[in-house]
Write a protein that holds these residues in place. Sequence first.
Motif, short mmCIF file in Angstrom:
data_model
loop_
_atom_site.label_atom_id
_atom_site.label_comp_id
_atom_site.label_asym_id
_atom_site.label_seq_id
_atom_site.Cartn_x
_atom_site.Cartn_y
_atom_site.Cartn_z
N LEU A 133 3.50 -31.88 32.36
CA LEU A 133 3.43 -31.60 33.79
C LEU A 133 4.07 -32.75 34.58
N HIS A 134 3.85 -33.97 34.12
CA HIS A 134 4.45 -35.15 34.76
C HIS A 134 5.97 -35.11 34.66
N VAL A 135 6.50 -34.73 33.49
CA VAL A 135 7.95 -34.61 33.32
C VAL A 135 8.50 -33.58 34.30
N ALA A 136 7.86 -32.42 34.40
CA ALA A 136 8.33 -31.38 35.32
C ALA A 136 8.39 -31.91 36.75
N ARG A 137 7.37 -32.62 37.16
CA ARG A 137 7.34 -33.16 38.52
C ARG A 137 8.43 -34.22 38.71
N LYS A 138 8.65 -35.05 37.69
CA LYS A 138 9.71 -36.07 37.78
C LYS A 138 11.08 -35.43 37.93
N LEU A 139 11.26 -34.26 37.36
CA LEU A 139 12.52 -33.54 37.49
C LEU A 139 12.68 -32.92 38.88
N GLY A 140 11.60 -32.90 39.65
CA GLY A 140 11.63 -32.28 40.98
C GLY A 140 11.22 -30.83 40.97
N MET A 141 10.65 -30.37 39.86
CA MET A 141 10.23 -28.97 39.76
C MET A 141 9.03 -28.73 40.67
N GLN A 142 8.98 -27.53 41.23
CA GLN A 142 7.90 -27.14 42.13
C GLN A 142 6.96 -26.17 41.44
N TRP A 143 5.67 -26.35 41.67
CA TRP A 143 4.65 -25.48 41.09
C TRP A 143 4.71 -24.11 41.76
N LEU A 144 4.70 -23.05 40.95
CA LEU A 144 4.75 -21.69 41.46
C LEU A 144 3.43 -20.94 41.33
N GLY A 145 2.67 -21.27 40.28
CA GLY A 145 1.43 -20.55 40.02
C GLY A 145 1.15 -20.56 38.53
N TYR A 146 0.41 -19.57 38.08
CA TYR A 146 0.00 -19.53 36.68
C TYR A 146 0.62 -18.35 35.94
N ASP A 147 0.78 -18.52 34.65
CA ASP A 147 1.25 -17.48 33.74
C ASP A 147 0.28 -17.51 32.56
N THR A 148 -0.07 -16.36 32.02
CA THR A 148 -1.03 -16.33 30.92
C THR A 148 -0.41 -15.77 29.64
N SER A 149 0.82 -16.12 29.37
CA SER A 149 1.47 -15.68 28.13
C SER A 149 0.74 -16.24 26.92
N ASP A 150 0.82 -15.52 25.82
CA ASP A 150 0.25 -15.98 24.54
C ASP A 150 -1.25 -16.23 24.61
N GLY A 151 -1.93 -15.65 25.60
CA GLY A 151 -3.37 -15.83 25.70
C GLY A 151 -3.79 -17.21 26.19
N LYS A 152 -2.82 -18.06 26.58
CA LYS A 152 -3.13 -19.38 27.13
C LYS A 152 -2.74 -19.39 28.60
N ARG A 153 -3.34 -20.28 29.33
CA ARG A 153 -3.01 -20.42 30.75
C ARG A 153 -1.94 -21.50 30.90
N TYR A 154 -0.82 -21.10 31.46
CA TYR A 154 0.29 -22.01 31.70
C TYR A 154 0.51 -22.17 33.19
N GLU A 155 0.94 -23.35 33.59
CA GLU A 155 1.39 -23.57 34.96
C GLU A 155 2.88 -23.33 34.98
N ARG A 156 3.35 -22.53 35.93
CA ARG A 156 4.77 -22.22 36.03
C ARG A 156 5.39 -23.11 37.10
N TYR A 157 6.48 -23.78 36.69
CA TYR A 157 7.25 -24.63 37.59
C TYR A 157 8.67 -24.10 37.68
N ARG A 158 9.32 -24.39 38.80
CA ARG A 158 10.70 -23.95 39.00
C ARG A 158 11.49 -25.06 39.68
N LEU A 159 12.74 -25.18 39.26
CA LEU A 159 13.69 -26.08 39.90
C LEU A 159 14.89 -25.23 40.30
N VAL A 160 15.22 -25.25 41.59
CA VAL A 160 16.31 -24.47 42.14
C VAL A 160 17.50 -25.41 42.36
N ARG A 161 18.67 -24.98 41.94
CA ARG A 161 19.87 -25.81 42.05
C ARG A 161 20.05 -26.31 43.48
#
Length: 172
Positions: free
Chosen positions: A140-168
């Motif tokens: 999560l720290h790496v994603a933030r260092k890249l400038g990625m923004q938190w979008l919400g949650y995804d529950t793929s594979d039965g686990k809870r993931y935080e979804r981040y996005r970086l827009v060009r």
Amino acid sequence: MLPALDTARLLIRERTLADLESCLEMDRDPEVTRHIAGPWSDPVAHRQFVQHRITRQYPPGLGYWSIRERADPDRFIGWVLLIPDHGSGPDVEIGWRLVRSAWGRGIASEAARALVKHAFETVGLPRVIADIAAENRASLHVARKLGMQWLGYDTSDGKRYERYRLVRDDLR
């Protein structure tokens, strides 16, 4: 063939079958894979999974790169990826995984920055996403260092993931 994405400290080259055993060894460390769903406990399924990921065809400019340090170019320390989200897209996922001895040294951030540059400048992607286990503080720290923004949650594979996005366009 994927381009080399080398940085001042790192050699980032297309992952090949020559990296298979190193990838399997890294994944056998339960600390490395504790936040990631996968076939880690079944040696046959695990080998098939990684081998498929190495040999399958990805869209141009996408795939996996192995990471080595310039100071020790024969030692595999991890990989980064840029692949269609959930195997088919339309979004493209960025990801990283390192051997435990490489943690905490900025290697994931450095390699991921090189991948972001490639994604936007070479491939021309409009954005990249990352799904990261909510408990995986380091990623999560790496994603933030890249400038990625938190979008919400995804529950793929039965686990809870935080979804981040970086827009060009956010990088300009």
